[in-house]
Design a protein around this motif. Structure first.
Motif, PDB file in Angstrom:
ATOM      1  N   GLY A   1      43.198  28.261  43.204  1.00 36.44           N
ATOM      2  CA  GLY A   1      43.934  29.511  42.965  1.00 36.44           C
ATOM      3  C   GLY A   1      43.830  29.958  41.520  1.00 36.44           C
ATOM      4  N   LYS A   2      42.920  29.350  40.756  1.00 36.63           N
ATOM      5  CA  LYS A   2      42.837  29.720  39.330  1.00 36.63           C
ATOM      6  C   LYS A   2      42.418  31.172  39.147  1.00 36.63           C
ATOM      7  N   GLY A   3      41.592  31.682  40.047  1.00 37.43           N
ATOM      8  CA  GLY A   3      41.165  33.087  39.961  1.00 37.43           C
ATOM      9  C   GLY A   3      42.356  34.012  40.167  1.00 37.43           C
ATOM     10  N   THR A   4      43.062  33.798  41.273  1.00 45.16           N
ATOM     11  CA  THR A   4      44.222  34.638  41.599  1.00 45.16           C
ATOM     12  C   THR A   4      45.275  34.551  40.496  1.00 45.16           C
ATOM     13  N   GLN A   5      45.580  33.319  40.078  1.00 46.35           N
ATOM     14  CA  GLN A   5      46.641  33.148  39.080  1.00 46.35           C
ATOM     15  C   GLN A   5      46.231  33.714  37.723  1.00 46.35           C
ATOM     16  N   SER A   6      44.976  33.534  37.348  1.00 45.61           N
ATOM     17  CA  SER A   6      44.598  34.022  36.014  1.00 45.61           C
ATOM     18  C   SER A   6      44.629  35.544  35.957  1.00 45.61           C
ATOM     19  N   ILE A   7      44.297  36.204  37.061  1.00 44.45           N
ATOM     20  CA  ILE A   7      44.376  37.677  37.092  1.00 44.45           C
ATOM     21  C   ILE A   7      45.842  38.113  36.945  1.00 44.45           C
ATOM     22  N   ARG A   8      46.721  37.415  37.685  1.00 47.87           N
ATOM     23  CA  ARG A   8      48.155  37.763  37.670  1.00 47.87           C
ATOM     24  C   ARG A   8      48.773  37.525  36.292  1.00 47.87           C
ATOM     25  N   VAL A   9      48.454  36.384  35.704  1.00 48.13           N
ATOM     26  CA  VAL A   9      49.018  36.042  34.398  1.00 48.13           C
ATOM     27  C   VAL A   9      48.455  36.978  33.322  1.00 48.13           C
ATOM     28  N   ALA A  10      47.159  37.289  33.416  1.00 49.87           N
ATOM     29  CA  ALA A  10      46.544  38.191  32.427  1.00 49.87           C
ATOM     30  C   ALA A  10      47.231  39.550  32.460  1.00 49.87           C
ATOM     31  N   ARG A  11      47.544  40.004  33.664  1.00 50.23           N
ATOM     32  CA  ARG A  11      48.207  41.311  33.799  1.00 50.23           C
ATOM     33  C   ARG A  11      49.601  41.257  33.154  1.00 50.23           C
ATOM     34  N   LYS A  12      50.325  40.177  33.436  1.00 49.57           N
ATOM     35  CA  LYS A  12      51.697  40.066  32.905  1.00 49.57           C
ATOM     36  C   LYS A  12      51.697  39.937  31.375  1.00 49.57           C
ATOM     37  N   LEU A  13      50.768  39.173  30.831  1.00 50.67           N
ATOM     38  CA  LEU A  13      50.788  38.921  29.389  1.00 50.67           C
ATOM     39  C   LEU A  13      49.849  39.857  28.612  1.00 50.67           C
ATOM     40  N   LYS A  14      49.262  40.821  29.334  1.00 52.66           N
ATOM     41  CA  LYS A  14      48.348  41.804  28.727  1.00 52.66           C
ATOM     42  C   LYS A  14      47.183  41.131  27.988  1.00 52.66           C
ATOM     43  N   LEU A  15      46.532  40.227  28.696  1.00 51.07           N
ATOM     44  CA  LEU A  15      45.373  39.540  28.138  1.00 51.07           C
ATOM     45  C   LEU A  15      44.133  39.966  28.917  1.00 51.07           C
ATOM     46  N   CYS A  16      42.958  39.790  28.316  1.00 50.16           N
ATOM     47  CA  CYS A  16      41.711  40.054  29.051  1.00 50.16           C
ATOM     48  C   CYS A  16      41.490  38.921  30.049  1.00 50.16           C
ATOM     49  N   HIS A  17      41.068  39.277  31.256  1.00 51.80           N
ATOM     50  CA  HIS A  17      40.704  38.234  32.220  1.00 51.80           C
ATOM     51  C   HIS A  17      39.184  38.118  32.210  1.00 51.80           C
ATOM     52  N   ILE A  18      38.688  36.946  31.861  1.00 51.66           N
ATOM     53  CA  ILE A  18      37.229  36.767  31.779  1.00 51.66           C
ATOM     54  C   ILE A  18      36.810  35.669  32.761  1.00 51.66           C
ATOM     55  N   SER A  19      36.205  36.090  33.875  1.00 50.14           N
ATOM     56  CA  SER A  19      35.766  35.126  34.884  1.00 50.14           C
ATOM     57  C   SER A  19      34.252  34.942  34.771  1.00 50.14           C
ATOM     58  N   SER A  20      33.830  33.713  34.465  1.00 53.88           N
ATOM     59  CA  SER A  20      32.389  33.471  34.325  1.00 53.88           C
ATOM     60  C   SER A  20      31.683  33.679  35.670  1.00 53.88           C
ATOM     61  N   GLY A  21      32.353  33.281  36.762  1.00 50.59           N
ATOM     62  CA  GLY A  21      31.765  33.461  38.090  1.00 50.59           C
ATOM     63  C   GLY A  21      31.543  34.936  38.400  1.00 50.59           C
ATOM     64  N   ASP A  22      32.549  35.775  38.122  1.00 48.62           N
ATOM     65  CA  ASP A  22      32.417  37.223  38.382  1.00 48.62           C
ATOM     66  C   ASP A  22      31.309  37.816  37.519  1.00 48.62           C
ATOM     67  N   MET A  23      31.250  37.383  36.250  1.00 46.93           N
ATOM     68  CA  MET A  23      30.218  37.934  35.365  1.00 46.93           C
ATOM     69  C   MET A  23      28.830  37.591  35.900  1.00 46.93           C
ATOM     70  N   LEU A  24      28.694  36.371  36.415  1.00 41.87           N
ATOM     71  CA  LEU A  24      27.389  35.980  36.971  1.00 41.87           C
ATOM     72  C   LEU A  24      27.070  36.753  38.248  1.00 41.87           C
ATOM     73  N   ARG A  25      28.095  36.957  39.076  1.00 41.77           N
ATOM     74  CA  ARG A  25      27.861  37.710  40.318  1.00 41.77           C
ATOM     75  C   ARG A  25      27.480  39.160  40.029  1.00 41.77           C
ATOM     76  N   ASN A  26      27.869  39.657  38.828  1.00 44.86           N
ATOM     77  CA  ASN A  26      27.569  41.053  38.484  1.00 44.86           C
ATOM     78  C   ASN A  26      26.282  41.239  37.699  1.00 44.86           C
ATOM     79  N   VAL A  27      25.577  40.151  37.415  1.00 45.78           N
ATOM     80  CA  VAL A  27      24.326  40.289  36.657  1.00 45.78           C
ATOM     81  C   VAL A  27      23.335  41.116  37.471  1.00 45.78           C
ATOM     82  N   LYS A  28      22.668  42.073  36.778  1.00 43.62           N
ATOM     83  CA  LYS A  28      21.673  42.908  37.468  1.00 43.62           C
ATOM     84  C   LYS A  28      20.280  42.539  36.942  1.00 43.62           C
ATOM     85  N   GLY A  29      19.272  43.054  37.592  1.00 46.12           N
ATOM     86  CA  GLY A  29      17.912  42.892  37.083  1.00 46.12           C
ATOM     87  C   GLY A  29      17.236  41.603  37.517  1.00 46.12           C
ATOM     88  N   ARG A  30      16.211  41.214  36.741  1.00 48.01           N
ATOM     89  CA  ARG A  30      15.349  40.128  37.212  1.00 48.01           C
ATOM     90  C   ARG A  30      16.022  38.754  37.224  1.00 48.01           C
TER      91      ARG A  30
END
Ligand code: AMP
Length: 201
Positions: free
Chosen positions: A12-41
């Protein structure tokens, strides 16, 4: 405040980190999401590694993440979700930023396997469901936005087992150097959220 959230797959680290980031006004940086969003070769290479449950090379993930960590939009602080995953990454991270606290969400492997095999993600808004314990009334449709719910490609038994093995072998141990705060992740999402917040403020 700069934080790391860690835990095995399905903790639940993904769900909780998004929730906590919203409450504490922090950036949420998910390495998995960033990798899933990589475009190109690089996309095919990365997908191949991720689908098998292996870690992508350290230099690659660090290159993708570094810019974001130093982004002025994150000057209030950030929550790193899924990074670092091994000792090399932890050392590289400590060279460029200070980490204030590490939240480690703990669940058993049995619980992790059950949760991930039932995990479904909305293709449109990214909402996460678990069909084993809270199947949405709308079936395979997201109740929040109407998007289609799908399984992540790496959420198959073989890949889940591999990811848990890597977590225990390479990731878990590094958090002793960060003095992590352990949270019981087998409670309800609201209880887990409250105990994380209690430990942060
Ligand atoms: P996650 O979304 O955190 O479950 O990560 C999904 C997959 O992305 C992992 O199984 C790895 O293949 C890859 N990944 C995410 N974060 C990292 C990282 N810090 N280092 C290497 N690979 C990563």
């Amino acid at each position: 405040m700069n934080l790391i959230f860690t835990g095995p797959q399905g903790s639940g680290k993904g769900t909780q980190s998004i929730r906590v980031a919203r409450k504490l006004k922090l950036c949420h940086i998910s390495s998995g999401d960033m990798l899933r969003n990589v475009k190109g070769r690089l996309k095919i290479k990365i997908n191949n590694i991720m689908d098998k449950g292996n870690l992508v090379p350290d230099n690659l993930i660090f290159k993708i993440l570094k810019e974001k960590l130093l982004d002025s939009k994150c000057k209030n602080g950030f929550i790193l979700d899924g990074f670092p995953r091994n000792i090399n990454q932890a050392k590289a991270l400590r060279k460029i930023v200070n980490i204030d606290k590490v939240i480690e969400i703990v669940i058993s492997d049995k619980e992790a396997l059950e949760r991930i095999s039932g995990r479904r993600i909305c293709v449109k808004c990214g909402a996460i469901y678990n069909i084993n314990n809270s199947r949405p009334k709308t079936g395979n449709i997201c109740v929040k936005c109407g998007g289609k719910l799908i399984s992540r490609k790496d959420d198959n038994i073989k890949s889940i087992k591999k990811r848990l093995e890597i977590y225990h072998k390479e990731t878990e141990g590094i958090f002793t150097i960060f003095n992590s705060i352990k949270i019981n992740g087998e409670k309800s999402a609201d209880i887990v959220f409250k105990s994380i917040i209690k430990n942060l403020i």
